[in-house]
Design a protein around this motif. Structure first.
Motif, PDB file in Angstrom:
ATOM      1  N   GLY A   6       0.774  -1.234   0.000  1.00  0.00           N
ATOM      2  CA  GLY A   6       0.000   0.000   0.000  1.00  0.00           C
ATOM      3  C   GLY A   6       0.799   1.274   0.000  1.00  0.00           C
ATOM      4  N   SER A   7       2.035   1.227  -0.476  1.00  0.00           N
ATOM      5  CA  SER A   7       2.827   2.458  -0.520  1.00  0.00           C
ATOM      6  C   SER A   7       2.135   3.533  -1.332  1.00  0.00           C
ATOM      7  CB  SER A   7       4.193   2.195  -1.142  1.00  0.00           C
ATOM      8  OG  SER A   7       4.914   1.327  -0.350  1.00  0.00           O
ATOM      9  N   ASP A   8       1.421   3.096  -2.351  1.00  0.00           N
ATOM     10  CA  ASP A   8       0.762   4.084  -3.217  1.00  0.00           C
ATOM     11  C   ASP A   8      -0.408   4.768  -2.509  1.00  0.00           C
ATOM     12  OD1 ASP A   8      -0.273   1.507  -3.177  1.00  0.00           O
ATOM     13  OD2 ASP A   8      -1.446   1.864  -5.002  1.00  0.00           O
ATOM     14  N   LEU A   9      -0.795   4.240  -1.347  1.00  0.00           N
ATOM     15  CA  LEU A   9      -1.935   4.830  -0.641  1.00  0.00           C
ATOM     16  C   LEU A   9      -1.502   5.842   0.421  1.00  0.00           C
ATOM     17  CD1 LEU A   9      -4.066   1.601  -0.131  1.00  0.00           C
ATOM     18  CD2 LEU A   9      -4.356   3.377  -1.866  1.00  0.00           C
ATOM     19  N   VAL A  10      -0.210   5.941   0.638  1.00  0.00           N
ATOM     20  CA  VAL A  10       0.248   6.861   1.683  1.00  0.00           C
ATOM     21  C   VAL A  10       0.789   8.139   1.055  1.00  0.00           C
ATOM     22  CG1 VAL A  10       0.858   4.912   3.170  1.00  0.00           C
ATOM     23  CG2 VAL A  10       2.651   6.044   1.823  1.00  0.00           C
ATOM     24  N   VAL A  11       0.803   9.204   1.844  1.00  0.00           N
ATOM     25  CA  VAL A  11       1.488  10.430   1.433  1.00  0.00           C
ATOM     26  C   VAL A  11       2.624  10.649   2.421  1.00  0.00           C
ATOM     27  CG1 VAL A  11      -0.592  11.418   0.431  1.00  0.00           C
ATOM     28  CG2 VAL A  11      -0.018  11.949   2.809  1.00  0.00           C
ATOM     29  N   ASN A  12       3.524  11.559   2.090  1.00  0.00           N
ATOM     30  CA  ASN A  12       4.639  11.779   3.023  1.00  0.00           C
ATOM     31  C   ASN A  12       4.557  13.175   3.653  1.00  0.00           C
ATOM     32  OD1 ASN A  12       6.181  13.693   1.404  1.00  0.00           O
ATOM     33  ND2 ASN A  12       6.579  11.943   0.031  1.00  0.00           N
ATOM     34  N   THR A  13       5.415  13.383   4.627  1.00  0.00           N
ATOM     35  CA  THR A  13       5.355  14.641   5.386  1.00  0.00           C
ATOM     36  C   THR A  13       5.635  15.846   4.484  1.00  0.00           C
ATOM     37  OG1 THR A  13       7.612  14.108   6.062  1.00  0.00           O
ATOM     38  CG2 THR A  13       5.887  13.767   7.686  1.00  0.00           C
ATOM     39  N   TRP A  14       6.492  15.653   3.482  1.00  0.00           N
ATOM     40  CA  TRP A  14       6.775  16.784   2.581  1.00  0.00           C
ATOM     41  C   TRP A  14       5.528  17.182   1.795  1.00  0.00           C
ATOM     42  CZ3 TRP A  14      12.216  16.899  -0.127  1.00  0.00           C
ATOM     43  CH2 TRP A  14      13.211  16.727   0.838  1.00  0.00           C
ATOM     44  N   ASP A  15       4.693  16.188   1.433  1.00  0.00           N
ATOM     45  CA  ASP A  15       3.451  16.515   0.718  1.00  0.00           C
ATOM     46  C   ASP A  15       2.593  17.453   1.566  1.00  0.00           C
ATOM     47  OD1 ASP A  15       4.085  14.770  -1.396  1.00  0.00           O
ATOM     48  OD2 ASP A  15       3.209  13.059  -0.332  1.00  0.00           O
ATOM     49  N   ILE A  16       2.554  17.156   2.854  1.00  0.00           N
ATOM     50  CA  ILE A  16       1.730  17.976   3.763  1.00  0.00           C
ATOM     51  C   ILE A  16       2.380  19.346   3.959  1.00  0.00           C
ATOM     52  CG2 ILE A  16       0.858  18.152   6.144  1.00  0.00           C
ATOM     53  CD1 ILE A  16      -0.593  15.966   4.631  1.00  0.00           C
ATOM     54  N   LEU A  17       3.691  19.336   4.217  1.00  0.00           N
ATOM     55  CA  LEU A  17       4.384  20.604   4.512  1.00  0.00           C
ATOM     56  C   LEU A  17       4.357  21.558   3.325  1.00  0.00           C
ATOM     57  CD1 LEU A  17       7.537  19.371   6.475  1.00  0.00           C
ATOM     58  CD2 LEU A  17       5.562  20.620   7.343  1.00  0.00           C
TER      59      LEU A  17
END
Ligand SMILES: Cc1cc2nc3c(=O)[nH]c(=O)nc-3n(C[C@H](O)[C@H](O)[C@H](O)COP(=O)(O)O)c2cc1C
Ligand code: SF4
Length: 678
Positions: free
Chosen positions: A489-500
Motif C-alpha cells: 500500500g505504498s501508493d496509498l500513503v502520502v509523506n510529510t513533505w506533501d503535507i508541509l
C-alpha cells in the motif's frame, strides 16, 4: 560609529569595559578533563579579537564534587584549573576584553550517578523534573562545607587573574534555598526570605574574605520564577535590593522564569518563533528601581535590539550570546559599519540542545564555532583561482558556494528549483520556524557580494556540467523522502513533505507514522492538528521525536497537546490497504507479533531522506578522483589530491544529504571543511 551607544565604555568599579556587548555565561561543553584548554581558549579569543567588551566564561563551573557537571562544565574545584584560566584570561586581555567566570553548585540540578557518585544535595528532598535526582536535604555540615567550597573556588579564580566572578543562582543550589518551592529547611536557612537568602550571603561574605573588596563579584538570578508558589516579581525586587544593600556584590545579572523543566528553560532562553527580548523590560525595571549595575541577555539576536537595550538605559551590559556563537565578529562588523554582513542567529537552538544530550555546542549554520582550532571563521584566499560548479542551492550547496567565493574562486551554482533553500525552505514554511530562512538568505547575500553566479530552474545534466569546463564539481543535490517502506500500500500513503509543501491537504482522520523522529514529522503534525483533524502520531521508537532535542520539542508539544492528537510510541505501521471509502492500516510492534488495525482516511509517513545523487554517479567517470574523498586529509585540513581516473578531469565531490540523510549542521560542515582547502 563613535556615537553608537553599544560602543560606549562602561565603568564597573575600577574596571572599564570597552563596550556594552557581552557573552553571558554559557558552557559550550568544550572542556577537556574539566579544564578550559586550547579549544576553549580559542573560542573566547576569537570573540575577544573581534572586540567584545566582556566575556563571562564557563557556565556553571562546579565549585564542589557533589555538583558533578551535567554537560561537561569546568571543574572550578580543581587546583589545576588556575593556569588554564590564567592563559585564557591573558589571551583575551591582549585584545582588551574583560574576562570573568560563572561559578555554581548545581544542587539538585544534576545527578548522583555522575562524577564521584556523591548524593545530590538541595534545600529539600524535592526532585527537579529535568535531571530527576531525588536530592539529599542539606545538613549543617553540608552548609559549612559548601560555603568553603564556594570561597575556595572564588580564590582560585582570583589567583588566575580574572576580572571577576558571577555566582549562578537561578535553578541551582543558591535559589533552591531562595525559592519556597524548593526550601523545606527550618531556621536559620529556611522560613522567611531573609532566612532563605542566608546561605547566599554567607557564601558572599566567605568569598569577600578570600578575594578582598576590589575583586568584582556579581550574581545571576531570576527576578521572578513565574511559578505558582515560587519567587514572585516582588520577591525578586526585594532580593535585588538586598543584594545591592549588602555591599558584597558589584553587579546584578537578571533573568526571569524557572529552569526546572524543559518548557520553563525554553521560556527563560527563548528559541526561534518565540518573541525577541521578552525579559528586557523586566530586567530594565529592576535596574530602574534598584539603581545598580545590571546585565541581561535573552534572545537579543540583532544589533538593533541590543542597541535599544543600552540606549534606553534598560541595562548596562547586554548579552548577545547565541548571536556570537553564530557570528563571533559582531563587534568588529559594527565598528567597521558592516552590520548587514553579520551571520544571523536563527534561534534553532541546536547549540544548547546538544549540550543536554552530552555533545559540544555547535551552531546549526556556523560550523567553525566550537572548532576554532581547526575551522576558520575567516576564509583565506586560495593561491590559485579555480572554476567551481556547485549543483544544488540548499544549505550545503550555498555554503560550498560561499566559501569558494571567499577563497576567490569563480563559482557557478546550478539549482533545479526556482529558488534556493532546499529542505530549509520547506522547514521555514512553518511560521514558527520562519527564522530558518536566515541560513539561506545570509548565504545568498554573501554569494551575491562575492560574485557567485546562481542559475535557477536548471536540472543539471552531465553535458551542462562539462560545458562549464570546471576544475571542481560539488554535488549538493540533497534528497527526497523515502517512500517504499510499508510492504503493502505504498501508493496509498502520502509523506510529510506533501503535507508541509501544501501539495496534499490533511485528511480528517489521520495516522502519521514517524520512523525518522525528526522535525518533518512534528511540523507536518502541527499542520494536520491545526485543521482539527483527528491525528494519531505513531512511532516504533521508545519515545516520539527521538531526533528533536529537549528545548526544540517544547513548541511542538505546546501546539500538539490538544484533544484531537494522540501519541503512540513503540508501534509500527505494517501495511495500508483501501477498504471502501476508508484506509485500513495494519499495525504491529517490534516487541510482540501484534496485528492491530486503524480505520482512517489518510496515512502520512516519515521515513527520512534518500540521497538524490544520480548526477554524481553520472559524473564520476569524467572526474579525476572518481568522487573519492581522502578522509585523513579532510580531517586534518589538507587539500584533496586523490587521482583515480586520468588526472586531467575535474575533481568531484558530494556533500550534505546527497551523501546520506543527516541534518543542516552536517551539510554545512561538509561544505566548509572541504571547500576551505580547495
Ligand atoms: C550552550 C549554552 C550553554 C549555556 N549554559 C549556561 C550556564 O551554564 N549558565 C547560565 O547562566 N546560562 C547558560 N546559558 C544561557 C546563556 O547565558 C543566555 O542566558 C542564553 O543563551 C540567552 O541569551 P542569548 O539569547 O543571547 O543566547 C547557556 C547558553 C548556551 C547557548
Ligand atoms: S544553533 Fe541556532 S540558536 Fe544556536 S547559535 Fe546557531 S543559530 Fe543561534
Amino acid at each position: 560609529m563613535a556615537n553608537d551607544p553599544l560602543l560606549h565604555p562602561y565603568r564597573l568599579k575600577h574596571l572599564t569595559l570597552k563596550n556594552r556587548l557581552m557573552l553571558t555565561s554559557h558552557e559550550p561543553a568544550y572542556p577537556e578533563d574539566g579544564l578550559p584548554k586550547a579549544l576553549y581558549r580559542a573560542y573566547h579569543v576569537e570573540r575577544a579579537r573581534a572586540g567584545l567588551g566582556l566575556t563571562m566564561t564557563a557556565g556553571s563551573a562546579a565549585v564542589a564534587k557533589d555538583s558533578p557537571p551535567v554537560f561537561n562544565n569546568i571543574l572550578a574545584y580543581k587546583d589545576e584549573v588556575v593556569p588554564w584560566i590564567s592563559e585564557l584570561t591573558d589571551a583575551c586581555h591582549e585584545h582588551g576584553t574583560a574576562v570573568m567566570i560563572q561559578l555554581t553548585h548545581l544542587g539538585r540540578r544534576t545527578r548522583w550517578d555522575k562524577g564521584d557518585w556523591l548524593p545530590a544535595v538541595s534545600a529539600s528532598h524535592r526532585r527537579e523534573a529535568s535531571h530527576r535526582a531525588f536530592p539529599k536535604q542539606v545538613e549543617d555540615w553540608d552548609i559549612e562545607r559548601l560555603i568553603r567550597d564556594y570561597a575556595d573556588a572564588a580564590e582560585r579564580m582570583h589567583a588566575a587573574g580574572l576580572d571577576g566572578i558571577e555566582l549562578q543562582a537561578y535553578g541551582h543550589l543558591m535559589d533552591q534555598f531562595w525559592s519556597p518551592l524548593t526550601n523545606t529547611l527550618e531556621e536559620p536557612y529556611g522560613g522567611d526570605l531573609d532566612n532563605r537568602l542566608r546561605f547566599t550571603f554567607d557564601v558572599l561574605r566567605a568569598i569577600r574574605q578570600r578575594v578582598g573588596e576590589e575583586f568584582i563579584v556579581g550574581v545571576r538570578y531570576t527576578g521572578d520564577e513565574m511559578l505558582p508558589g515560587g519567587l514572585t516579581a516582588s520577591d525578586g525586587m526585594a532580593i535585588s535590593q538586598r543584594l545591592k544593600d549588602s555591599g558584597l556584590v558589584d553587579f546584578l545579572n537578571v533573568v526571569r522564569g524557572h529552569i526546572d523543566t524543559d518548557p520553563g528553560l525554553t521560556d527563560v532562553i527563548p528559541i526561534q518563533g518565540m518573541p525577541s527580548a521578552p525579559h528586557l523590560d523586566f530586567a530594565g525595571e529592576i535596574r530602574r528601581q534598584v539603581d545598580f549595575p545590571t546585565f541581561h541577555g535573552a534572545k537579543i539576536q540583532d544589533v538593533a535590539t541590543a542597541r535599544h537595550a543600552i540606549a534606553s538605559g534598560k541595562v548596562d551590559m547586554i548579552g548577545m550570546t547565541r548571536a556570537h556563537m553564530a557570528d563571533p565578529h559582531i563587534v568588529r562588523k559594527i565598528v567597521e559599519g558592516r552590520e548587514e554582513e553579520i551571520r544571523p542567529c536563527v534561534g534553532a537552538n541546536y547549540c544548547l540542545d546538544r549540550i543536554y544530550q552530552g555533545g559540544a555546542a555547535y551552531c546549526i549554520h556556523n560550523a567553525a564555532t566550537g572548532r576554532e582550532t581547526t575551522m576558520p571563521h575567516t576564509i583565506s584566499k586560495a593561491a590559485q583561482k579555480r572554476r567551481i560548479v556547485v549543483i544544488g542551492a540548499g544549505p550545503a550547496g550555498l555554503e560550498a558556494a560561499r566559501v569558494a567565493g571567499e577563497r576567490g574562486h569563480e563559482v557557478v551554482v546550478l539549482e533545479a528549483a526556482s529558488d534556493a533553500g532546499g529542505q530549509v525552505r520547506l522547514t521555514a514554511q512553518s511560521e514558527r520556524r520562519r527564522e530558518m530562512m536566515g541560513i539561506i538568505d545570509w548565504r545568498l547575500e554573501r554569494c551575491e557580494a562575492l560574485g557567485v553566479e546562481i542559475r535557477y530552474n536548471v536540472w543539471a545534466e552531465v553535458e551542462d556540467v562539462l560545458q562549464e569546463n570546471p576544475d571542481v564539481v560539488i554535488v549538493a543535490t540533497g534528497g527526497y523522502p523515502m517512500e517504499d517502506q510499508p510492504t503493502v500500500g505504498s501508493d496509498l500513503v502520502v509523506n510529510t513533505w506533501d503535507i508541509l509543501s501544501g501539495h496534499v491537504p490533511p485528511g480528517k482522520r489521520v495516522l502519521l507514522f514517524d520512523d525518522a523522529g525528526d522535525h518533518a514529522a512534528m511540523q507536518a503534525a502541527e499542520v494536520i492538528a491545526a485543521t482539527e483533524a483527528e491525528l494519531e502520531i505513531m512511532t516504533p521508537d521508545r519515545t516520539f521525536s527521538a531526533e528533536i532535542m529537549a528545548m526544540n520539542l517544547v513548541p511542538y508539544m505546546r501546539s500538539l497537546q490538544r484533544p484531537n492528537v494522540t501519541f503512540t510510541p513503540t508501534y509500527r505501521l505494517k501495511s495500508v490497504q483501501r477498504d471502501g471509502s476508508e484506509l485500513l492500516a495494519r499495525i504491529t510492534s517490534d516487541y510482540l507479533d501484534l496485528d492491530h488495525e486503524r480505520r482512517i482516511d489518510q496515512v502520512v509517513v516519515n521515513y527520512g531522506i534518500t540521497p538524490m545523487a544520480d548526477i554524481y554517479f553520472e559524473l564520476k567517470p569524467h572526474s579525476s578522483n572518481g568522487g573519492e574523498v581522502n578522509y585523513e586529509d579532510l580531517i586534518v585540513g589538507r587539500p584533496q589530491a586523490v587521482i583515480r581516473n586520468s588526472g586531467d578531469g575535474f575533481q568531484l565531490f558530494r556533500i550534505g544529504d546527497a551523501v546520506e540523510s543527516r541534518n543542516t549542521h552536517a551539510a554545512i560542515y561538509d561544505a566548509l571543511r572541504l571547500v576551505k582547502d580547495l
